[in-house]
Design an enzyme around this catalytic site. Structure first.
Site, PDB file in Angstrom:
ATOM      1  N   GLY A 126       0.797  -1.234   0.000  1.00 20.30           N
ATOM      2  CA  GLY A 126       0.000   0.000   0.000  1.00 20.30           C
ATOM      3  C   GLY A 126       0.821   1.272   0.000  1.00 20.30           C
ATOM      4  O   GLY A 126       0.277   2.378   0.088  1.00 20.30           O
ATOM      5  N   ASP A 252      -7.000   0.410 -16.951  1.00 23.31           N
ATOM      6  CA  ASP A 252      -7.206   1.058 -15.647  1.00 23.31           C
ATOM      7  C   ASP A 252      -6.408   2.358 -15.552  1.00 23.31           C
ATOM      8  O   ASP A 252      -6.536   3.091 -14.572  1.00 23.31           O
ATOM      9  CB  ASP A 252      -6.833   0.118 -14.497  1.00 23.31           C
ATOM     10  CG  ASP A 252      -5.395  -0.364 -14.583  1.00 23.31           C
ATOM     11  OD1 ASP A 252      -5.021  -0.917 -15.625  1.00 23.31           O
ATOM     12  OD2 ASP A 252      -4.637  -0.158 -13.618  1.00 23.31           O
TER      13      ASP A 252
HETATM   14  P1  AMP Z   1      -0.378   1.056 -11.089  1.00 26.51           P
HETATM   15  O1  AMP Z   1       0.782   0.310 -11.671  1.00 26.51           O
HETATM   16  O2  AMP Z   1      -0.001   2.128 -10.116  1.00 26.51           O
HETATM   17  O3  AMP Z   1      -1.364   1.517 -12.123  1.00 26.51           O
HETATM   18  O4  AMP Z   1      -1.131  -0.037 -10.181  1.00 26.51           O
HETATM   19  C1  AMP Z   1      -1.769  -1.192 -10.683  1.00 26.51           C
HETATM   20  C2  AMP Z   1      -2.583  -1.831  -9.569  1.00 26.51           C
HETATM   21  O5  AMP Z   1      -1.734  -2.314  -8.522  1.00 26.51           O
HETATM   22  C3  AMP Z   1      -3.551  -0.890  -8.880  1.00 26.51           C
HETATM   23  O6  AMP Z   1      -4.661  -1.650  -8.507  1.00 26.51           O
HETATM   24  C4  AMP Z   1      -2.763  -0.423  -7.669  1.00 26.51           C
HETATM   25  O7  AMP Z   1      -3.589   0.042  -6.649  1.00 26.51           O
HETATM   26  C5  AMP Z   1      -2.032  -1.689  -7.284  1.00 26.51           C
HETATM   27  N1  AMP Z   1      -0.768  -1.452  -6.558  1.00 26.51           N
HETATM   28  C6  AMP Z   1       0.422  -1.080  -7.099  1.00 26.51           C
HETATM   29  N2  AMP Z   1       1.368  -0.974  -6.152  1.00 26.51           N
HETATM   30  C7  AMP Z   1       0.763  -1.266  -4.972  1.00 26.51           C
HETATM   31  C8  AMP Z   1       1.214  -1.334  -3.614  1.00 26.51           C
HETATM   32  N3  AMP Z   1       2.476  -1.084  -3.270  1.00 26.51           N
HETATM   33  N4  AMP Z   1       0.297  -1.677  -2.687  1.00 26.51           N
HETATM   34  C9  AMP Z   1      -0.972  -1.958  -3.012  1.00 26.51           C
HETATM   35  N5  AMP Z   1      -1.442  -1.922  -4.260  1.00 26.51           N
HETATM   36  C10 AMP Z   1      -0.589  -1.577  -5.237  1.00 26.51           C
HETATM   37 MG    MG Z   2      -2.928   2.479 -12.432  1.00 26.61          MG
END
Ligand code: AMP
Ligand code: MG
Length: 494
Positions: A126, A252
């Protein structure tokens, strides 16, 4: 100008009900401190920039104290990642606090990224690294400086805790502003779990808040899809014109308002190369520079599928057929502006096609080529010629270009000025960004983050007074990427 405690919050997303999110407060952190605050973004929400200096600023936005009036929630969404459907995404580490309307046509969502695991965290921590937070913070501001729709960056807050990736790293939080946080994946989430009423509810929400002019139209859902298609085509045309590579065009990461969203392994093109992606994990180049327009279409098709109970598949297909021509129109207009030409006929298209081939063959810096070109035909600047292994390629192309300039015959000075208004001198080269990150991580020196933020606010002009105040040497920052750092690759988790 408001103090932090006096925002007039709007909680329209909250009102959609618990099917759409998890209500949750940010988790407290060990020792929050301000890394950089952005006065430009503060203005958007009417926040007094002096508020950055209050200890309460970092306390409120880190979760150590509840921010008065905020109603934090983690949004539920899914999405296609690299072409594969992932039913379980959602805000794993981010929270929407609510929105602020500050006399602008739309509201600004205030969103924290890296504030502790939510129901959607899937076992991840998180949190966000300082490295990734600096990248997104400056990425958003650089893209905004280029006049391209994007999320904005209000502040980076250090959390005083390490987060564990390949190695332990300082953790941070990004405070981000966006006109929306509704993504293509928000629709997919309800569509693939067979909840068409929720898709309709979300579509009505998006119309109400982002396309209110469509509200009373009989075919409002078709028009919504068309508007999103237009905005997406316009956005990607702008990315192509400046050489921006998003890196992770998963559904997304695409918003319903067509803004650049979620900065991960993004980059600006060094030398012209359509096959380049800065995303190390994208081995097949699905999201390479030259494929972004096509991926926009693919993603829109996925969005379209979620609307089949509102628009017939035939109508969706028909709408999608307009995507490529729409993209081409936007793109040609932008290329015309970059070249200082107004007649966008088949000769112009040929000129652009040959130019790309010449730039590719000669491995020329994309940004500097256009910037230097504005001096032509008054002179052929030395800097323009220098980049070419084969100067004859340049000369032959310049002869074609000269003919198209002459048939329009605009004043030389006027052309130069208009070209310099659209061809940036400064871009956020990944090596510049890495240098700022390095200083931050190794010396806890955040001055380079601030310097790049200031520089990229206006990437078109020299601003001698401001530059000397912040110690910016324009020649150095405008220079081509050093050979050792050309086409730098980044990992998603970095
Ligand atoms: P992103 O690469 O930021 O677009 O994230 C892709 C997905 O992974 C989303 O659902 C984010 O909320 C989740 N996510 C990425 N990094 C983390 C993390 N360190 N903790 C929790 N969820 C994460
Ligand atoms: Mg994202």
């Amino acid at each position: 100008m408001k103090k932090l405690e006096n925002f007039d919050w709007i909680h329209s997303f909250f009102e959609l009900g618990p099917d759409f999110f998890q209500a949750k407060a940010p988790d407290p952190v060990a020792a929050p401190y301000l890394i950089d605050g952005n006065p430009d973004a503060a203005t958007l929400i009417g926040l007094d920039p002096a508020e950055f200096k209050r200890q309460e600023f970092v306390e409120y936005f880190s979760g150590n104290r509840p921010l008065p009036g905020a109603q934090p929630l983690a949004m539920d969404y899914s999405g296609h990642q690299f072409g594969m459907y992932n039913p379980r995404l959602g805000d794993g580490r981010g929270l929407l606090l609510g929105a602020i309307q500050n006399g602008s046509p739309h509201t600004w969502d205030i969103y924290l990224k890296g504030c502790g695991p939510t129901r959607y965290a899937r076992g991840f921590d998180g949190r966000a690294t300082l490295r990734a937070s600096i990248r997104e913070y400056l990425g958003g501001e650089a893209v905004h400086g280029l006049g391209i729709p994007t999320t904005r960056s209000l502040a980076i807050i250090g959390i005083g805790e390490l987060v564990f990736r390949e190695t332990p790293q300082p953790g941070a939080l990004l405070v981000r502003l966006s006109d929306t946080h509704v993504r293509f994946g928000s629709f997919e989430n309800f569509h693939y779990t067979n909840r068409p009423e929720a898709v309709t509810q979300l579509a009505d929400y998006v119309i109400e808040h982002h396309y209110p002019e469509l509200k009373n139209e009989a075919n409002k859902y078709q028009l919504l899809f068309r508007s999103v298609m237009h905005k997406t085509a316009a956005l990607i045309a702008q990315w192509q014109a400046v050489g921006f590579i998003h890196g992770v065009m998963n559904t997304d990461n695409m918003t319903l308002t067509g803004a650049t969203f979620d900065y991960g392994p993004f980059g600006f093109m060094d030398r012209f190369n359509p096959d380049f992606t800065p995303n190390h994990t994208d081995g097949h180049g699905r999201y390479a520079f030259g494929r972004q327009a096509e991926i926009g279409h693919w993603n829109l098709a996925k969005l379209g599928e979620t609307l089949i109970h509102l628009i017939t598949p035939e109508v969706i297909t028909e709408e999608l057929e307009h995507y490529q021509p729409t993209f081409n129109r936007f793109y040609n207009e932008l290329m015309g502006q970059k070249l200082g030409l107004e007649i966008l006929d088949s000769e112009f298209t040929t000129l652009v096609g040959i130019l790309f081939n010449v730039l590719y063959q000669n491995q020329v810096d994309y940004t500097l080529f256009f910037r230097n070109l504005s001096a032509f035909p008054g002179e052929v600047p030395v800097a323009l010629r220098q980049g070419f292994n084969n100067p004859k390629d340049l000369d032959d192309w310049l002869e074609m270009y000269r003919k198209l300039i002459e048939r329009e015959d605009p004043g030389l000075e006027e052309r130069k000025e208009s070209m310099n208004r659209v061809n940036p001198r400064f871009i956020l080269r990944n090596y510049l960004l890495e240098r700022a990150i390095d200083k931050a991580l190794k010396q806890a020196d955040y001055s380079e983050v601030e310097r790049l933020r200031i520089l990229l606010q206006d990437p078109y002009n020299n601003r001698p007074e401001i530059f000397s105040q912040y110690g910016i040497d324009p020649e150095w920052y405008a220079a081509e990427t050093p050979e050792s750092h050309i086409e730098m690759k980044l990992s998603c988790s970095a």
